[in-house]
Motif scaffolding. Structure first.
Motif, PDB file in Angstrom:
ATOM      1  N   ASN A 178       3.401   9.497   9.471  1.00 32.72           N
ATOM      2  CA  ASN A 178       3.936   8.320   8.575  1.00 32.72           C
ATOM      3  C   ASN A 178       2.685   7.668   7.535  1.00 32.72           C
ATOM      4  OD1 ASN A 178       5.965   7.598   9.243  1.00 32.72           O
ATOM      5  ND2 ASN A 178       5.538   6.461  11.621  1.00 32.72           N
ATOM      6  N   LEU A 179       1.370   8.100   8.758  1.00 28.48           N
ATOM      7  CA  LEU A 179      -0.218   7.756   7.934  1.00 28.48           C
ATOM      8  C   LEU A 179       0.147   8.288   6.609  1.00 28.48           C
ATOM      9  CD1 LEU A 179      -1.944   7.158  10.848  1.00 28.48           C
ATOM     10  CD2 LEU A 179      -1.132   4.996   9.384  1.00 28.48           C
ATOM     11  N   VAL A 180       0.192   9.773   6.873  1.00 30.52           N
ATOM     12  CA  VAL A 180       0.321  10.606   6.251  1.00 30.52           C
ATOM     13  C   VAL A 180       0.767  10.310   4.992  1.00 30.52           C
ATOM     14  CG1 VAL A 180      -0.110  13.139   5.430  1.00 30.52           C
ATOM     15  CG2 VAL A 180      -0.529  12.773   7.294  1.00 30.52           C
ATOM     16  N   HIS A 181       2.213  10.360   5.741  1.00 30.91           N
ATOM     17  CA  HIS A 181       2.946   9.839   4.257  1.00 30.91           C
ATOM     18  C   HIS A 181       2.929   8.552   2.994  1.00 30.91           C
ATOM     19  CE1 HIS A 181       6.650  12.487   6.889  1.00 30.91           C
ATOM     20  NE2 HIS A 181       5.607  12.915   5.985  1.00 30.91           N
ATOM     21  N   ALA A 182       2.474   7.287   4.277  1.00 28.80           N
ATOM     22  CA  ALA A 182       1.693   6.289   3.313  1.00 28.80           C
ATOM     23  C   ALA A 182       0.898   6.250   2.839  1.00 28.80           C
ATOM     24  CB  ALA A 182       1.729   5.197   4.325  1.00 28.80           C
ATOM     25  N   TYR A 183       0.083   7.277   3.174  1.00 30.10           N
ATOM     26  CA  TYR A 183      -1.465   7.035   2.157  1.00 30.10           C
ATOM     27  C   TYR A 183      -2.196   8.056   1.269  1.00 30.10           C
ATOM     28  CZ  TYR A 183      -1.714   2.594   5.103  1.00 30.10           C
ATOM     29  OH  TYR A 183      -1.081   1.381   5.305  1.00 30.10           O
ATOM     30  N   ASP A 184      -1.019   9.353   2.090  1.00 30.30           N
ATOM     31  CA  ASP A 184      -2.089  10.248   0.984  1.00 30.30           C
ATOM     32  C   ASP A 184      -3.491  11.065   1.081  1.00 30.30           C
ATOM     33  OD1 ASP A 184      -1.036  13.034  -0.273  1.00 30.30           O
ATOM     34  OD2 ASP A 184      -1.809  11.531  -2.622  1.00 30.30           O
ATOM     35  N   PRO A 185      -4.026  10.825   2.787  1.00 30.17           N
ATOM     36  CA  PRO A 185      -5.259  11.447   2.800  1.00 30.17           C
ATOM     37  C   PRO A 185      -5.441  13.112   2.468  1.00 30.17           C
ATOM     38  CG  PRO A 185      -4.164  10.764   4.922  1.00 30.17           C
ATOM     39  CD  PRO A 185      -2.635  10.886   3.906  1.00 30.17           C
ATOM     40  N   GLU A 186      -6.558  13.389   2.175  1.00 29.75           N
ATOM     41  CA  GLU A 186      -6.805  14.675   2.925  1.00 29.75           C
ATOM     42  C   GLU A 186      -7.133  14.913   3.790  1.00 29.75           C
ATOM     43  OE1 GLU A 186     -10.725  15.025   0.141  1.00 29.75           O
ATOM     44  OE2 GLU A 186      -9.549  15.068  -1.959  1.00 29.75           O
TER      45      GLU A 186
END
Length: 318
Positions: free
Chosen positions: A246-254
């Protein structure tokens, strides 16, 4: 620059004297989170005084205080916005005024997980990365986010910090935040005893004979083949993996940094989370990098130093 730093948690409070990215002295105390916040503050003040004496730092030369607190906060006013069952009386208590009256110093106040990500970003596993998310696995699940080289705060100061309260199980367990099925309510140290007791195989498990039930015990007994511990381990890893997706989908981090006290079992946790996230996150551009935090308990204390420097620079006092 010298900061009197405190990382306030639900179980422990970590205090330190930080100078220019180096912790000169530190101590860890029981949080006593059931104690009213105005009654807990004098103890923090005395601990800072003792730490300063320990390293020969005069309080007069300290530049200010920096506190990471496990709640939503208003940094501009120096106030905690929500108690969430910890430290009665902390909500809307004027910490900025207390800092001025007690020490004659300015205060930098932030959410504790956001302070931890600042520490890892500046001096730890997030160095050189302008877009990262950090999740801390502990009493609760804390999250902090850096986007385009800036700490994400949002319109009301809560952007990123509620990642542990993303819903991962519709119709799941009630959470202290008011939501249902939060990642924190489904797998964290705060709820581990309830999760274990709800299982029919708990009484016959080696976990039932542990003097203190924590995730270290869960991972140790799971490795030895205990059925209850294995089920709790696998359930928790899936919850944390879903939260990170969910965090990856929400904030698109490297990069995703995983920290917190539960990561003492990181040799098992990180590979499992990597497998889950790489299998389920929608990242057409490739795979997000996932690493363990490097700073451990020092992440938030070091982050406090950077936080105070940011506060002083913004107010023209730095």
């Amino acid at each position: 620059m010298i900061a009197l730093a405190a990382d306030v948690g639900g179980s422990r409070i970590k205090l330190g004297v930080v100078r220019d990215g180096t912790i000169l002295a530190r101590r860890i105390e029981p949080a006593e989170a059931g104690l009213a916040w105005p009654q807990r503050l004098p103890g923090l003040a005395e601990s800072w005084r003792a730490l300063c004496r320990e390293v020969g730092v005069e309080l007069a030369v300290a530049d200010g205080l920096a506190i990471g607190f496990p709640s939503l906060v208003d940094p501009a006013r120096g106030r905690i916005l929500d108690e969430w069952g910890k430290f009665p009386g902390c909500a809307n208590y004027d910490l900025g005024r207390w800092a001025r009256e007690t020490f004659g110093k300015p205060l930098a106040l932030e959410n504790d997980a956001r302070v931890a990500v600042i520490g890892e970003w500046r001096q730890g596993a997030g160095r050189g990365c302008g877009d990262l998310v950090m999740i801390t696995l502990g009493t609760g699940l804390g999250v902090g986010v850096v986007m385009h080289g800036r700490v994400l705060r949002g319109a009301h100061g809560q952007a990123g910090t509620l990642g542990g309260h993303f819903t991962v199980r519709y119709g799941g367990r009630a959470c202290v935040c008011g939501n249902i099925g939060c990642a924190e309510a489904e797998a964290s140290t705060a709820v581990l005893a309830e999760l274990a007791a709800a299982r029919g195989d708990f009484r016959s498990s080696a976990l039932a004979r542990e003097p203190r039930l924590d995730y270290e015990a869960v991972f140790r007994h799971a490795a030895a083949g205990d059925g209850c511990a294995t089920a709790l381990r696998d359930h928790s890893l899936s919850v944390w993996g879903a939260a990170i997706v969910n965090l990856v989908h929400a904030y698109d981090p490297e990069r995703v940094v995983v920290g917190g006290g539960i990561m003492r079992s990181g040799a098992t946790i990180l590979p499992a989370l990597q497998r889950y996230v790489h299998a389920h996150a929608h990242t057409a551009w490739g795979r997000v990098e996932m690493v363990a935090g490097e700073l451990g308990d020092d992440a938030a204390l070091l982050g406090c130093g950077w936080l105070l420097a940011e506060k002083l620079a913004a107010t023209g006092l730095g």
